[in-house]
Design an enzyme around this catalytic site. Sequence first.
Site, PDB file in Angstrom:
ATOM      1  CG  HIS A 129      -6.304   2.033   0.584  1.00  0.00           C
ATOM      2  ND1 HIS A 129      -5.157   2.617   0.076  1.00  0.00           N
ATOM      3  CD2 HIS A 129      -5.872   0.946   1.299  1.00  0.00           C
ATOM      4  CE1 HIS A 129      -4.099   1.907   0.452  1.00  0.00           C
ATOM      5  NE2 HIS A 129      -4.513   0.892   1.180  1.00  0.00           N
ATOM      6  CB  CYS A 175      -0.958  -0.023   1.186  1.00  0.00           C
ATOM      7  SG  CYS A 175      -1.899  -1.561   1.260  1.00  0.00           S
TER       8      CYS A 175
END
Lengths: 131, 388
Positions: free
Chosen positions: B334, B84
Amino acid sequence: MSDADEEVVDAGYDEWVTAVADGEGYYLECENDHGSLPPRRVCPHCGSLDIAEVPLPEAGEIQTFTVTHVATPNFTEDTPYAVCIARFGDVRVTGQMRDVAVEDVEVGLTVEIDVAQTETTGDDLVVFRPR
Amino acid sequence: MSGVRVAGVGLTPFGASPERTGRDLFAEAGCDALADADVDRDDVEALLYGNFMGELAEHQGHQGPLMAEAVGVDAPATRFEAACASSGVAVREGVKRVRNGEADVLMVGGAERMTNLGTAGATEALAIAADDLWEVSAGMTFPGAYALMAQAYFAEYGGSREDLAEIAVKNHDNALINDKAQYQREIDVETVVDAPMVSEPLGLYDSCPISDGAAAVVLVSDEFAAEHGLDASVSITGTGQGGDLMALHDREYLARSPAADEAAEEAYADADVRPGDVDVAEVHDCFTIAEVLALESLGLCEVGEGVSAAADGVTTKDGEMPVNLSGGLKAKGHPVGATGASQICELTMLLRGDHPNSDAVPEAECGLAHNAGGTVASAVVHVLEVVA
């Protein structure tokens, strides 16, 4: 080169799982008494190359846990299940709790380590049982 | 050493657009960033591109040149992967290249297509950021990993699900007027606490959504900005990166993120600023507990006090240190490979004064971005400052 349908092991890891299933679990200890899990050539805590297998303590303690309701496809039929991190002396291991209702799992529980199979795929996984 | 200006930013809306290809998403963000920068695409000397799960979501490796082509940039392109934090590490590489004189103009960004995988498929794809042998094999999901940290945090420092819920409520509130956000919807503490459990103690509203989206920034040297008369008032003045052991069970701390401590320390020293100088922050709140760990690692809260910062009004829009005015990962969304770059986009707009939430921080001159990979085995922190 191996055929695609041939079972290829993860050297170091699969032997460890077999040993745990046989009640002969071990971990790696470096010259500075740091614990870790195989396969490793270097201690992850101090960089020592002097590491050797030592017996895993029989009793461990649950340090944190979570009851998982939304799983990956490999565990959908296992939900809800409790994933725990348990400390066995100088090393911690991640596994699932067995023989205890998920709502009764708690930090501090004394456990022993074993190997069982998932309900979804039948694959081996590390489990903890109350001791 | 040249300073590094953020000349332009571009963001797609974040949300569920399963039919849109990664290349289309990145083309939109990249073209918008070039237009915002008023920089000719022929001046771009390289593309640094972050992406995490392209092989799983689109059966597509080698995405660097694909994305350069999509945005019309004829230059060498490299993909960066740090789960991420993929585009956070790409930004960091871009900052270094401009500073050391290797480049005057770079495009840096990232994209992720996720919702086409469905919930189970995306959960499986996200899990590959954890240790496959020791964590994924035991059924540890990504929410599960953060739940283990949340439970450990509660045991060590206290705090409650209601405290965590206040973080979700705050970030949803911040996203209300951000048209790029996936959720522009007000929620309350009761909704968060009563929502279905994902991995206890984290419920559906403690978790960021699964998202599609892309973000891009154009970085230029001070010299290029001056020669071309660019309106580029914001610089990236500090960069830092930290690392940790991959599996949570091997770490010294189960309820702290030392990799982010290291990244923050390096970035603060690099920019010569302190936590007290920060006016506004965008932090990696993939789960509510993640914002707590971030605040403590960044020195914005004492260890053990981050959990109550939202409830106490410290980090709310009208608090002394607004955090995640974009809505954060929680409400803005996200798309993992885009997130690090999107934080730079949001902070740049907040500091320039053209973000929907700029009115909350009219005097802001210093912004902080915190981007984490995995269970913070990778962490990247950047300091942005108004320099012109």
